[in-house]
Design an enzyme around this catalytic site. Structure first.
Site, PDB file in Angstrom:
ATOM      1  N   GLU A 116      -0.029 -61.051 -45.220  1.00  0.00           N
ATOM      2  CA  GLU A 116      -1.393 -60.992 -44.662  1.00  0.00           C
ATOM      3  C   GLU A 116      -1.421 -61.660 -43.298  1.00  0.00           C
ATOM      4  O   GLU A 116      -0.853 -62.734 -43.116  1.00  0.00           O
ATOM      5  CB  GLU A 116      -2.349 -61.714 -45.626  1.00  0.00           C
ATOM      6  CG  GLU A 116      -3.708 -61.089 -45.683  1.00  0.00           C
ATOM      7  CD  GLU A 116      -3.672 -59.691 -46.300  1.00  0.00           C
ATOM      8  OE1 GLU A 116      -3.842 -58.727 -45.520  1.00  0.00           O
ATOM      9  OE2 GLU A 116      -3.493 -59.572 -47.520  1.00  0.00           O
TER      10      GLU A 116
ATOM     11  N   SER B 239     -22.108 -39.180 -43.598  1.00  0.00           N
ATOM     12  CA  SER B 239     -21.426 -39.972 -44.621  1.00  0.00           C
ATOM     13  C   SER B 239     -22.415 -40.343 -45.718  1.00  0.00           C
ATOM     14  O   SER B 239     -23.522 -40.816 -45.417  1.00  0.00           O
ATOM     15  CB  SER B 239     -20.843 -41.249 -44.013  1.00  0.00           C
ATOM     16  OG  SER B 239     -20.400 -42.095 -45.056  1.00  0.00           O
TER      17      SER B 239
ATOM     18  N   GLY C 158     -15.955 -51.998 -46.248  1.00  0.00           N
ATOM     19  CA  GLY C 158     -15.833 -53.354 -45.709  1.00  0.00           C
ATOM     20  C   GLY C 158     -15.478 -54.415 -46.729  1.00  0.00           C
ATOM     21  O   GLY C 158     -15.928 -55.549 -46.623  1.00  0.00           O
TER      22      GLY C 158
ATOM     23  N   SER D 253     -11.406 -49.358 -45.858  1.00  0.00           N
ATOM     24  CA  SER D 253     -12.258 -48.182 -45.731  1.00  0.00           C
ATOM     25  C   SER D 253     -12.218 -47.649 -44.304  1.00  0.00           C
ATOM     26  O   SER D 253     -12.360 -46.448 -44.086  1.00  0.00           O
ATOM     27  CB  SER D 253     -13.692 -48.532 -46.134  1.00  0.00           C
ATOM     28  OG  SER D 253     -14.248 -49.501 -45.271  1.00  0.00           O
TER      29      SER D 253
ATOM     30  N   GLU E  16      -9.476 -47.390 -33.533  1.00  0.00           N
ATOM     31  CA  GLU E  16     -10.091 -48.612 -34.069  1.00  0.00           C
ATOM     32  C   GLU E  16     -10.172 -49.686 -32.978  1.00  0.00           C
ATOM     33  O   GLU E  16     -11.155 -50.411 -32.877  1.00  0.00           O
ATOM     34  CB  GLU E  16      -9.307 -49.097 -35.299  1.00  0.00           C
ATOM     35  CG  GLU E  16      -9.975 -50.259 -35.992  1.00  0.00           C
ATOM     36  CD  GLU E  16      -9.798 -50.288 -37.513  1.00  0.00           C
ATOM     37  OE1 GLU E  16      -9.452 -49.261 -38.132  1.00  0.00           O
ATOM     38  OE2 GLU E  16     -10.016 -51.365 -38.078  1.00  0.00           O
TER      39      GLU E  16
ATOM     40  N   ASP F   1      -2.800 -50.549 -41.930  1.00  0.00           N
ATOM     41  CA  ASP F   1      -3.772 -49.766 -42.697  1.00  0.00           C
ATOM     42  C   ASP F   1      -3.587 -48.265 -42.487  1.00  0.00           C
ATOM     43  O   ASP F   1      -3.530 -47.487 -43.436  1.00  0.00           O
ATOM     44  CB  ASP F   1      -5.199 -50.180 -42.321  1.00  0.00           C
ATOM     45  CG  ASP F   1      -5.501 -51.609 -42.731  1.00  0.00           C
ATOM     46  OD1 ASP F   1      -4.656 -52.208 -43.430  1.00  0.00           O
ATOM     47  OD2 ASP F   1      -6.563 -52.129 -42.340  1.00  0.00           O
TER      48      ASP F   1
HETATM   49  P1  ADP Z   1     -12.348 -52.443 -44.464  1.00  0.00           P
HETATM   50  O1  ADP Z   1     -11.562 -53.582 -44.954  1.00  0.00           O
HETATM   51  O2  ADP Z   1     -13.073 -51.752 -45.571  1.00  0.00           O
HETATM   52  O3  ADP Z   1     -11.544 -51.510 -43.632  1.00  0.00           O
HETATM   53  P2  ADP Z   1     -13.682 -52.863 -41.941  1.00  0.00           P
HETATM   54  O4  ADP Z   1     -14.647 -53.888 -41.503  1.00  0.00           O
HETATM   55  O5  ADP Z   1     -12.394 -52.737 -41.235  1.00  0.00           O
HETATM   56  O6  ADP Z   1     -13.466 -53.077 -43.521  1.00  0.00           O
HETATM   57  O7  ADP Z   1     -14.360 -51.428 -41.842  1.00  0.00           O
HETATM   58  C1  ADP Z   1     -15.623 -51.204 -42.384  1.00  0.00           C
HETATM   59  C2  ADP Z   1     -16.433 -50.307 -41.459  1.00  0.00           C
HETATM   60  O8  ADP Z   1     -15.876 -48.971 -41.483  1.00  0.00           O
HETATM   61  C3  ADP Z   1     -17.869 -50.133 -41.929  1.00  0.00           C
HETATM   62  O9  ADP Z   1     -18.673 -51.168 -41.410  1.00  0.00           O
HETATM   63  C4  ADP Z   1     -18.217 -48.768 -41.350  1.00  0.00           C
HETATM   64  O10 ADP Z   1     -18.538 -48.882 -39.981  1.00  0.00           O
HETATM   65  C5  ADP Z   1     -16.919 -48.005 -41.473  1.00  0.00           C
HETATM   66  N1  ADP Z   1     -16.855 -47.269 -42.763  1.00  0.00           N
HETATM   67  C6  ADP Z   1     -16.094 -47.558 -43.832  1.00  0.00           C
HETATM   68  N2  ADP Z   1     -16.278 -46.678 -44.832  1.00  0.00           N
HETATM   69  C7  ADP Z   1     -17.181 -45.789 -44.388  1.00  0.00           C
HETATM   70  C8  ADP Z   1     -17.783 -44.605 -44.956  1.00  0.00           C
HETATM   71  N3  ADP Z   1     -17.506 -44.196 -46.184  1.00  0.00           N
HETATM   72  N4  ADP Z   1     -18.668 -43.915 -44.176  1.00  0.00           N
HETATM   73  C9  ADP Z   1     -18.942 -44.323 -42.932  1.00  0.00           C
HETATM   74  N5  ADP Z   1     -18.422 -45.407 -42.353  1.00  0.00           N
HETATM   75  C10 ADP Z   1     -17.551 -46.138 -43.064  1.00  0.00           C
HETATM   76 MG    MG Z   2     -10.559 -52.035 -41.831  1.00  0.00          MG
END
Ligand code: ADP
Ligand code: MG
Length: 405
Positions: free
Chosen positions: A52, A86, A141, A146, A179, A191
């Site tokens: 990590e 979404s 998040g 995600s 990103e 990721d």
């Molecule tokens: P993670 O660890 O889940 O990747 P991040 O903070 O890197 O957390 O990313 C989360 C962000 O990605 C959310 O705030 C949103 O902007 C976007 N996101 C994640 N999943 C979705 C989804 N299913 N639909 C739209 N946006 C999403």
């Molecule tokens: Mg992320």
């Protein structure tokens, strides 16, 4: 797989029911229309078993792709417009033209998909317009990536509707750049690499410098992977992700004076760290000790897992957690509690926070017969302590993103 979160503030569709392709297509038809050739793409989340905050230090990580996922239902358009909806953000349609410079814009989540299209265009891919609907069983998040899942699903969608091909590691790099440039998150390459290139039944030891990969089987007869979500996300009390990156770079600058070959913390041994202890501010020393130690723990874990030495794997996971808590200072009370409680359950080999920290999930490796007891114990004790229902589930290692239809 049981994966239910009743909280409306934490939007995702519970897994087993909602991801049937027919249901997704009818949701797509309601959002757009039902004519034309419709494609369905799956992009999984990921859990990092160990390694990590090493990826942006050119180090090693050891993730696997998991069952919770993003699905993208998409169709080519005759013009050069891209529209993306979404189910996690109802009522928000992201729309832009491939003919014009793609700019960052509200809503925030749209920048991930805008960025992917923009980086693919920059790479010279002649993209076609697309209507797309994203759905997710992957929590947004929570440290299960995600963001990479939506990026990769978007990239694969654009490739499929455009009839285009792109080498998988280039796709990962383009999504990472999206990103950085559009979502303004200076994250590493882990990721996007595991989400696009995971292998069923295996974890991936990834060298984030060379991008060399080694797949290590996770034997389901011997092991269960349990994930438990704290359901919290704290504001970062000791500085954010970018601060950690800067602290690591400060360490590198000190090491590089004595060792010109040092380009990243990846190049520094534990012995060199101890030799430089007096030259480093105490805080930077501890940050470096985490990263350098974590690189070592990560490659060791992959070796030990390959040899099925699970007790030793578990010890390294706990050491990793303690180092993230004490030296890197990215844990929180909820994560520490779940890890400690997990280690009280018989048959649990190891547990640690996973993802960037300050909330999100823990990952535990257990004997198969301990998995149910572990989930029940975490749910009960966490609820009693924090008055929040955590989401716990077992997952197997799945394949990376694919076109389902
Ligand atoms: P993670 O660890 O889940 O990747 P991040 O903070 O890197 O957390 O990313 C989360 C962000 O990605 C959310 O705030 C949103 O902007 C976007 N996101 C994640 N999943 C979705 C989804 N299913 N639909 C739209 N946006 C999403
Ligand atoms: Mg992320």
């Amino acid at each position: 797989m049981a994966y239910l979160d009743p909280r409306p503030s934490h939007p995702y569709i519970p897994c087993a029911m909602a991801q049937s392709t027919d249901e997704l297509k009818s949701l797509f038809a309601k959002t757009f229309s039902s004519d034309g050739r419709i494609h369905v793409i799956r992009a999984p989340g990921r859990v990092n078993i160990i390694g990590e905050h090493t990826d942006y230090n050119d180090g090693f990580v050891f993730p696997m792709a998991i069952e919770p996922e993003v699905r993208l239902v998409c169709r080519q358009r005759a013009d050069s417009i891209v529209r993306v909806a979404s189910s996690a953000y109802p009522g928000q349609m992201v729309e832009f033209s491939l003919d014009k410079q793609i700019e960052r814009a509200e809503p925030t989540w749209g920048n991930y998909v805008r960025g992917v299209a923009a980086e693919m265009l920059k790479a010279g891919l002649p993209l076609a317009g697309m209507d797309a609907l994203m759905t997710n069983t992957l929590p947004v998040g929570s440290g299960l990536s995600s963001s990479a899942a939506i990026e990769i699903s978007m990239a694969v969608g654009l490739l499929v509707v455009g009839g285009l091909e792109l080498e998988i590691s280039r796709m990962a790099l383009l999504c990472q750049r999206a990103e950085h440039e559009y979502a303004l998150m200076p994250s590493g390459i882990m990721d996007q690499t595991i989400v696009s290139g995971g292998r069923e039944g295996h974890a991936m030891l990834l060298d984030c410098r060379s991008l060399d990969k080694q797949f290590i089987p996770i034997n389901p007869n011997d092991l269960r992977v349990v994930i438990c979500n704290t359901m919290v996300k704290h504001e970062l009390p000791t500085g954010d992700y970018a601060t950690r990156l800067k602290e690591c770079q400060e360490g590198v600058a000190v090491f590089a004076k004595d060792h010109p070959g040092v380009k990243a913390l990846r190049d520094v041994s534990l012995r060199q760290l101890e030799e430089a202890k007096d030259k480093l501010p105490q805080l930077i020393y501890r940050r470096c000790r985490h990263v350098i130690g974590e690189n070592h723990r990560c490659t060791e874990t992959a070796k030990l897992l390959g040899r099925q030495e699970y007790e030793d794997v578990g010890k390294l996971m706990v050491q990793s957690h303690n180092s993230l808590r004490d030296d890197y200072q990215v844990s929180c009370a909820e994560l520490d509690f779940l890890v400690a409680e997990a280690m009280n359950v018989k048959g649990v080999y190891g547990a640690r926070m996973t993802g960037a920290g300050f909330g999100g999930c823990i990952v535990a490796l257990t004997q198969p017969r301990a998995a149910d007891a572990l989930q029940a114990h975490l749910k009960k004790t966490y609820k009693a302590k924090f008055h929040i229902d955590p989401v716990a589930f077992v997952t197997t290692a799945t394949a990376g993103a694919s076109v389902l239809e």
